[in-house]
Design a protein around this motif. Sequence first.
Motif, PDB file in Angstrom:
ATOM      1  N   LYS A  93       0.753  -1.279   0.218  1.00 51.79           N
ATOM      2  CA  LYS A  93      -0.285  -0.022   0.281  1.00 51.79           C
ATOM      3  C   LYS A  93       0.975   1.262   0.410  1.00 51.79           C
ATOM      4  N   ASP A  94       1.789   1.131   1.238  1.00 54.41           N
ATOM      5  CA  ASP A  94       2.860   1.898   1.206  1.00 54.41           C
ATOM      6  C   ASP A  94       3.421   2.907  -0.592  1.00 54.41           C
ATOM      7  N   LEU A  95       3.970   1.428  -1.347  1.00 51.34           N
ATOM      8  CA  LEU A  95       4.900   1.198  -2.104  1.00 51.34           C
ATOM      9  C   LEU A  95       3.931   2.333  -3.204  1.00 51.34           C
TER      10      LEU A  95
ATOM     11  N   ILE B 105       4.070  -8.084  -2.719  1.00 47.86           N
ATOM     12  CA  ILE B 105       5.579  -8.475  -1.869  1.00 47.86           C
ATOM     13  C   ILE B 105       5.431  -9.381  -0.767  1.00 47.86           C
ATOM     14  N   ILE B 106       6.458  -9.980  -0.744  1.00 50.11           N
ATOM     15  CA  ILE B 106       7.016 -11.408   0.316  1.00 50.11           C
ATOM     16  C   ILE B 106       8.099 -10.250   1.039  1.00 50.11           C
ATOM     17  N   THR B 107       7.853 -10.491   2.572  1.00 49.53           N
ATOM     18  CA  THR B 107       8.686  -9.805   3.284  1.00 49.53           C
ATOM     19  C   THR B 107       9.400 -11.119   4.609  1.00 49.53           C
ATOM     20  N   SER B 108      10.603 -10.575   5.104  1.00 52.63           N
ATOM     21  CA  SER B 108      10.945 -11.561   6.102  1.00 52.63           C
ATOM     22  C   SER B 108      10.390 -11.887   7.212  1.00 52.63           C
ATOM     23  N   TYR B 109       8.982 -10.574   7.237  1.00 50.89           N
ATOM     24  CA  TYR B 109       7.783 -10.757   8.549  1.00 50.89           C
ATOM     25  C   TYR B 109       7.032 -11.956   8.073  1.00 50.89           C
TER      26      TYR B 109
END
Length: 233
Positions: free
Chosen positions: A143-145, A154-158
Motif C-alpha cells: 500500500k505504501d509503495l 510483496i513478500i517480506t521476512s516478516y
Amino acid sequence: MNKINCVLFDLYNTLFKFYPDREETQYQASKLIDLKIDKSQFKDAILKSDSWFAEQTAKKSMHLLSDKEKFLFYCEYEKNLFGHLGQNLSESEVKKIWTYVYSQKSSLKKYDDVIPCLKFLKENNFSVGIITNIDAKGEDLSKDLNLSNYIFKIITSYDAGESKPSPKIFKYALNVFDHDPSECVFIGDQIETDVIGARNSNITPILLDREGQHSYYEECQVINNLNELQFIL
C-alpha cells in the motif's frame, strides 16, 4: 536460461532508494561529533557497509533480533561505515550518530528505470513480485509503495518468518506466486543475500550493479540498470 515467466526483485537499492539520500543524512550526522569529512566520501563507505550489513543479516535475520539488539546492530553498522572513512568512533559517538540517523524522516524514491521496466514486464505478461528482508507485513508495504498496478505481491521476512538468503523465504514466495524456480529470475544488488540466496533456491540470479562495484563478478549475469532486462528475458 530457461523460459522465464516470473521476475522477482529485491527492494532497497534495486527498485527504491532513500530520500533524502543516505549520504546527506550520514554527512549531517557526522557534524554532530565535529567530524570534517567531505560529503562525496560517504557514498563508497555506505556501499561497503551495506555489503557488511548483507553478510551479517545472512547469518542472523533482523526479524529475530530484539529492539535492543537491533539498536546495537545498527550502531555497529555506523561504526563500520565510519571505519571506512578512517574514523574509529567511540561507543557514545556511534550511539549519537545512529540515534540521529534513526530520527530523520525519510521516504522511498523509485529509481528512474523502475516504471519503464515494470511496464515492459506487464506488457509481456510476466508475473512480477518483490522479496525483501524488511521486517513488516508485505500487504502494508504494498500500500505504501503504490505499485499494485505492476507488482502482484510483496513478500517480506516478516511474512515468511525468514530472511534472504534463507531458501525458506524464496520457497515461501514461490508458493505464493505458484511458479517453479526454473521459471523465475531474481534481481538484487547484494551478492550474499540476493545472488547466493536465489541460486541456493534454484532461481536464476541477476546482479544489479548500479554503482559499478562488481564488474569483476562472473558467477551470474550482471546488469547496470533495469533497462537491460528486456534484452535478457
